[in-house]
Every structure is written in C-alpha cells, then in structure tokens.
Design an enzyme around this catalytic site. Structure first.
Site, short mmCIF file in Angstrom:
data_model
loop_
_atom_site.label_atom_id
_atom_site.label_comp_id
_atom_site.label_asym_id
_atom_site.label_seq_id
_atom_site.Cartn_x
_atom_site.Cartn_y
_atom_site.Cartn_z
CB CYS A 236 43.94 36.91 40.68
SG CYS A 236 44.93 36.11 39.43
CB ALA A 237 44.18 42.14 43.61
CE LYS A 242 39.61 36.04 48.65
NZ LYS A 242 38.57 36.55 47.73
CB CYS A 352 34.99 31.38 44.87
SG CYS A 352 34.98 32.09 43.22
C1 LIG Z 1 38.34 35.38 41.79
S1 LIG Z 1 38.63 36.90 41.04
C2 LIG Z 1 39.52 37.78 42.27
C3 LIG Z 1 38.70 38.29 43.43
C4 LIG Z 1 39.51 39.17 44.36
N1 LIG Z 1 40.70 38.49 44.86
C5 LIG Z 1 38.72 39.67 45.54
O1 LIG Z 1 38.86 39.17 46.64
O2 LIG Z 1 37.94 40.62 45.36
C6 LIG Z 1 39.88 36.47 39.89
C7 LIG Z 1 40.55 37.64 39.21
O3 LIG Z 1 41.61 37.13 38.42
C8 LIG Z 1 41.85 38.05 37.38
N2 LIG Z 1 42.73 37.40 36.38
C9 LIG Z 1 42.40 36.43 35.50
N3 LIG Z 1 43.47 36.07 34.78
C10 LIG Z 1 44.52 36.82 35.21
C11 LIG Z 1 45.88 36.93 34.84
N4 LIG Z 1 46.41 36.15 33.88
N5 LIG Z 1 46.65 37.83 35.49
C12 LIG Z 1 46.14 38.62 36.45
N6 LIG Z 1 44.84 38.57 36.83
C13 LIG Z 1 44.04 37.68 36.22
C14 LIG Z 1 40.46 38.44 36.93
O4 LIG Z 1 40.46 39.68 36.26
C15 LIG Z 1 39.70 38.46 38.27
O5 LIG Z 1 39.60 39.78 38.75
#
Ligand SMILES: C[S@@+](CC[C@H](N)C(=O)[O-])C[C@H]1O[C@@H](n2cnc3c(N)ncnc32)[C@H](O)[C@@H]1O
Length: 418
Positions: A236-237, A242, A352
């Site tokens: 979830c990058a 990060k 968050c």
């Molecule tokens: C809190 S944000 C991540 C922020 C990121 N880590 C950063 O520091 O910039 C959560 C992310 O989870 C992703 N996400 C949601 N469900 C997911 C899944 N099943 N598999 C992979 N990514 C997922 C979303 O697209 C979103 O970009």
C-alpha cells in the site's frame, strides 16, 4: 491575514470548490484533479488561493455557522450560506471588512441562485466586524467520529485535537540532500516550514533533496529501520512518501499498490528524487511474491481521520459506515503481510487514523491471531515515551507538539514474525 489579496476570481473559485464538496460530495483531491470541474479555466494563483480559502472555510464551518445563526431568520440556500461563510472566514482571518463585504455582494449578484439575496448578504455581513472572535469551544467533528474519540481519549483531548484541526497545518518535509528550504528542525528529524508558498518553487525540490511528508507519517519508515541491501516490501505504497524513505536508506524496495494512477505519482516522486524501487500494481490480497522479504511496511487504507487538519472535508463526506469494511481489510492485509516475511522478519503496520479500532485494536487482534508474533517497542529519536501504548504501539495525535503546530494522527507498531 490569510488571503488579504484574494480577488473576485479566487473567491468565485472558492465557492465552486465548496459547492463541489458540499453538493456533490467530492473530496478536495477529486476537485483538484478534475480538469473539467469546479476549477475549469482558473489560473494557477487563483486556484492555489481558492484551495486554501475553501479549506479554511471548511475548517471553521461549525463556529462560523454559529456566529451567523443569530443574524439569519431561517437557513438560506447553500449557495448563499457559502458566500456568507467565506466572507466571515475572511473577516475572522483579518481581511479588510470593506473589500470582503463588497466582494460577497458582488459574487451574490453574479450568481443565479444568489442574486435575489445580495441585500441580505450585505445586511448580515455589516453586523459582523473584521477580526470578530468565533464562538467556542467548537465541537467540529461529527458525532460518528467525536463519540468514539471522546471514549478513547477523553473530552479535553478531543477539544485540543479540534482546536488544532481548526488551524491550517504547517508543512513538514523529510530531508535527504543538502539543499533545503528554511525551516525548523523537529526532534524526530523532519523540517517544519512555516510560510512554504509554492512547494515546487522551493530550493531543493526539483533536485529531490527533500519531499513533503508530515512529521508523524515520517516515523513509520524509521520504525521499520531498513538497512542498506535489505529486501523490503512497501505494501500500500502510493503516492510513496515511505517508499522514498526506504529507498533512501539503501534498501531494495518493492512498492505495491492497487491504484495505477496513484502509482504514477509514486513513479514521478522516484524520478524527481532519483531513487529506485520496483513498482507493482496489484491487489495485496491476491499478489504472490517470488521470494520472501526481510521486512514489510504496511500503510493500510483507513478512515484517514488523523489527517483532518489537511483534509477538513473528510468528516463531512463520511459517516463512519465504511469502518467495518476498512477494519476487516486491515486485518486481512496484516495476515497477508506476515505471509510475505522471512522467519524473524519485521512488519510495521500503520494507519493515519485516530480511531483505536484501526490501530490499537488491530495490534491486539493480530497478536491474538498469530501466536509467536512479538512487538518491538519504538526507540526513535525525538519521540515522547508517553506516546508508546502499553502493548508497544506508537500512538500519535494532532494535539502532540500543539505549541509548534501539532502533527497528523497516526498509529504504528513494529512486529517480529516468529
Ligand atoms: C494510506 S495510503 C498509502 C500511503 C503511502 N504509504 C504513502 O506513504 O505515501 C493506502 C493505499 O492503499 C492502497 N490500497 C488499498 N487497498 C489495497 C489493496 N487491496 N492492495 C494494495 N493496495 C491497496 C490505496 O490505493 C492507497 O494508495
């Protein structure tokens, strides 16, 4: 004086943003991304001003409405109300009364839905002096969110959080190179900029010497303590704050996210900072890695209630109904992340969110589901030991560092696989 020079164009764009958020339920991010939406044809300066003004109107919505209430016999249509809200917000921020009232009346006259109420707008605003204090204490958060937070932290803490949420947050950056804008070094290593202006014009942005990242968000990667040469999965990058930290530490990073457009932002960030990571667009619940990782950073999707300072529209667009689905997804992602780890590997789980069900409760449940899983207590420069929970998680709240502008709300925990 936040927007003393805002002209009619910026104010009209502010009203268009407010309408898109309040009538159509769009987030600010959607409004900004939509080329044919509320900001169509608005130039970059007015666009930036309108964004700041609209955010400030939403931050102060509740006390501004209370200030207006005695002056209104009945609630006017939303478009009229938003003209009044914008004007009162500007007056509160110290803009000159003459210009603010004239602009409000002019905007009302131009609008089909508001022209017949220009007189009322003029009369109401003449009763509200510039710099008028807003009624307090404000209960800004909607009930679905405020109630569990009062239960978790108590009324005083929630009021302190709301006080912080009513202010425009400072901008924090994570430094990497030597060319840095002027700012204050925070105890945890981030740099806080007080008057950032246009971020992309600041020294060191184009050369990738730093990136924008709230000081609280910046603690998850140090908690994982990536070492040079380690194989790390950032799950979830996107958009990648990060990932950049992990790559800057010299780790071999695989960054995975389900969203292709968000991954494009991550790619841009890597290009600008000249850092490297392997990018994978996939659903973490179905993806299978070829080999196991030394460590995984899981920044799970959540209610984002810790970021209301930056996204004040969130509580108005949500009603808490998506929480059950989110917490179930978070548990599944934790279980998945553990499967991707070598024995003895590290997992940092973070959200968050201010809600314990997306933080402390997820940690307890993961420990109960996975015998042998242990918590590594945070030991990071600049963190207050009082922020560490009894189970060894790190609870960060917007009211921490209140005197220097607070921080985003976050929960993070470092776990070791058996
Ligand atoms: C809190 S944000 C991540 C922020 C990121 N880590 C950063 O520091 O910039 C959560 C992310 O989870 C992703 N996400 C949601 N469900 C997911 C899944 N099943 N598999 C992979 N990514 C997922 C979303 O697209 C979103 O970009």
């Amino acid at each position: 004086m936040a927007e003393a020079n805002a002209g009619l164009g910026a104010r009209a764009a502010t009203l268009a943003i407010l309408a898109a958020i309040m009538e159509e339920g769009q987030t600010m991010a959607t409004v900004l991304a939509n080329k044919n939406g509320a900001l169509k044809g608005v130039g970059p300066q007015d666009r930036a001003r309108a964004q700041r003004l609209a955010l400030q109107v939403i931050r102060l919505l509740e006390p501004v409405d209370r200030l207006l209430e005695p002056h209104l016999r009945k609630a006017p249509p939303l478009a009229v109300m938003n003209i009044l809200r914008l004007a009162v917000t500007e007056l509160h921020d110290g803009s000159a009364a003459h210009g603010v009232v004239n602009a409000a009346v002019e905007l009302a006259r131009k609008g089909q839905k508001t022209t017949h109420m220009a007189g009322l707008i003029n009369a109401v605003l003449r009763k509200i002096p510039a710099g008028a204090p807003l009624p307090g204490p404000a209960q800004m958060m909607p009930r679905w969110l405020r109630q569990p937070l009062v239960h978790a932290y108590g009324r005083d803490v929630v009021s302190a959080i709301e006080t912080l949420q009513a202010k425009a947050p400072p901008l924090d950056i994570t430094p990497r190179g030597d060319t840095l804008p002027e700012g204050t070094a925070l105890p945890t290593g981030s740099i806080r900029l007080s008057e950032p202006g246009q971020v992309s014009a600041l020294p060191g942005f184009a050369t990738g010497d730093w990136w924008v990242q709230d000081a609280a968000a910046a603690l998850a990667a140090p908690l994982l303590a990536a070492k040079a040469g380690e194989k790390i999965l950032d799950l979830c990058a996107a958009p990648g704050g990060k990932t950049l930290q992990l790559a800057a530490a010299g780790a071999h990073v695989t960054a995975l996210d389900i969203s292709a457009p968000r991954m494009e932002k991550l790619r841009d960030n890597l290009t600008r900072t000249r850092l490297q990571a392997k990018l994978v667009v996939a659903d973490a619940l179905h993806w299978q890695p070829e080999t196991l990782f030394d460590a995984v950073l899981l920044d799970a999707p959540c209610s984002a209630t810790g970021t209301i300072r930056r996204h004040p529209e969130l509580p108005f667009l949500k009603d808490g109904s998506e929480l059950a689905e989110l917490t179930a997804l978070q548990s599944q992602l934790i279980d998945r992340a553990l499967m991707f780890l070598k024995p003895g590997g590290r997992l940092v789980f973070c959200t968050c969110s201010l809600l314990p069900e997306e933080g402390e409760a997820q940690l307890s449940a993961a420990l109960a589901r996975h015998p042998g899983l242990t918590v590594q207590r945070p030991d990071l420069p600049g963190i207050d030991p009082a922020w560490i929970t009894p189970e060894g998680g790190l609870r960060l709240r917007p009211d921490y560092w209140a005197d220097i502008g607070g921080m985003d709300g976050f929960f993070m925990a470092s776990l070791i696989r058996a």
